[in-house]
Enzyme design. Structure first.
Site: not given
Ligand code: NAD
Length: 362
Positions: A132, A217
């Protein structure tokens, strides 16, 4: 012509127009059928939440990774016993098409990149789990849905709350209405991010901002609590730290009107901690607080009813539900059609905030 089982299943399911891809021959220690999951993007959510949850799921397990950071690979291989042949980069991920260890590709990259990689995953002929919010725009969401339909794979959106048991109770109350007609819903979610580093969450192009990241959410809760689709929306966005939130919203307020007359007031912020869902009805009220955190979701109602089912891992429940839908070829609980509904409203919220008008959602 004699067809082997794999070819027969694939051919006949294509002819019937539904997804019945043969799945990985993986079994748990207890003999349970499991499907193989490949995580795309090894950021915070994958590393600290999803991968650990995949160690306790019954119906699926981590079998592959896609990463743009090769230095992460040895650590992941060692920790999760992953073979070299299941390691991919974003450029090679299309080759997963030929990997029988992987049934599902789970997209966990910044929101603005969901469509790009979800479509790539569907074109590899694998089922798609997409985090999401589903994507940045309604058009992107539709393109993911279309790609999954074209490739006859299942698509599910990572709305973990819809799998959480206490939340499922109030989703059921949208229909049974034990406290009478719903009058108002208040859904508030926020974190006080005191020192946000320069991350994609502040980048409008990549789908940053409070409304996309957290507001969905509250929006999703307003929809599952009422069981209705809103007919209009008004919204206001503001920031108290314009030096940080140069492109995206720090705080968004939105109001939704539903066909029954129910009104939902949503609030989301990256500047204030809040986690409450409150539902006021004609004959009582109920609340979940927190309603959206990873752990400890709990609630109560005006007649003393308590919603306190304990949960070890919401994400494990979510992924097991979604794996079973693949194994049994049944409908997924949270399909792409659910994700696109929210994004259509999110786009209207940004528009309503900009022009100060109430937008009809027709
Ligand atoms: P994060 O920044 O910690 O991780 C993002 C990942 O994407 C990294 O590994 C990064 O290297 C990679 N990536 C690839 N191309 C990229 C670019 N061009 N720019 C930046 N990063 C790039 O983020 P996260 O918190 O892990 O979130 C990732 C996804 O998960 C999002 O869609 C977020 O909304 C979702 N999320 C959902 C929940 C949930 O509870 N369902 C919780 C946290 C995050």
């Amino acid at each position: 012509m004699i067809l082997d089982r794999r070819t027969f299943i694939k051919t006949s399911s294509l002819a019937l127009g539904y997804s019945l891809l043969p799945f990985t021959n993986i079994y748990s220690n207890t003999g349970q059928k499991q499907i193989g999951v490949c995580l795309v993007g090894l950021g915070n959510y994958s590393a600290t939440v999803l991968a650990p949850a995949l160690q306790i799921t019954k119906h699926c397990k981590l079998t592959g990774i896609v990463t743009g950071s090769p230095w992460k690979i040895p650590k992941w291989q060692k920790r999760y016993n992953l073979p070299d042949k299941n390691m991919y980069s974003y450029d090679t991920m299309h080759e997963i098409a030929n990997n029988p260890d992987i049934d599902v590709i789970y997209i966990v990259v910044p929101t603005g990149l969901h469509a790009k990689y979800a479509i790539r995953a569907a074109n590899a002929g694998k089922h798609v789990w997409c985090e999401k919010p589903m994507a940045k725009t309604e058009a992107e969401c539709q393109s993911i849905i279309d790609a999954c339909k074209k490739n006859k794979v299942k698509l599910t959106i990572g709305y973990r709350m819809q799998h959480e048991p206490n939340t499922r109770t109030i989703i059921g109350w949208a229909n049974s209405k034990p406290y009478g007609k719903i009058k108002t819903v208040r859904a508030e979610i926020g974190y006080n991010v005191t020192n946000p580093a320069k991350t994609w969450r502040l980048d409008s192009e990549l789908g940053g901002g409070a409304m996309y990241d957290l507001g969905v959410y509250a929006l999703n809760a307003a929809r599952y609590t009422t069981g209705e689709e809103p007919i209009s929306v008004s919204a206001k966005q503001m920031t108290t730290r314009p030096e940080i939130f140069t492109e995206t919203d720090e705080t968004t307020y939105f109001t939704l009107a539903f066909p029954s007359g129910a009104i939902a007031h949503g609030k989301t912020s990256l500047g204030k901690s809040m986690h409450e869902l409150y539902v006021d009805c004609e004959n009582g009220w109920y609340t979940l607080a927190p309603f959206s955190m990873y752990a400890g979701v709990q609630g109560k109602a005006s007649d003393g009813t308590l919603l306190t089912i304990p949960v070890r891992s919401q994400q494990a429940i979510q992924m097991d539900d979604d794996a079973l839908a693949i194994i049994n070829d049944t409908p997924v609980m949270v399909p792409g059609e659910e994700g696109i509904k929210d994004i259509r409203i999110v786009e209207a919220i940004y528009k309503a905030s900009k022009n100060g008008k109430t937008i009809s959602l027709g």
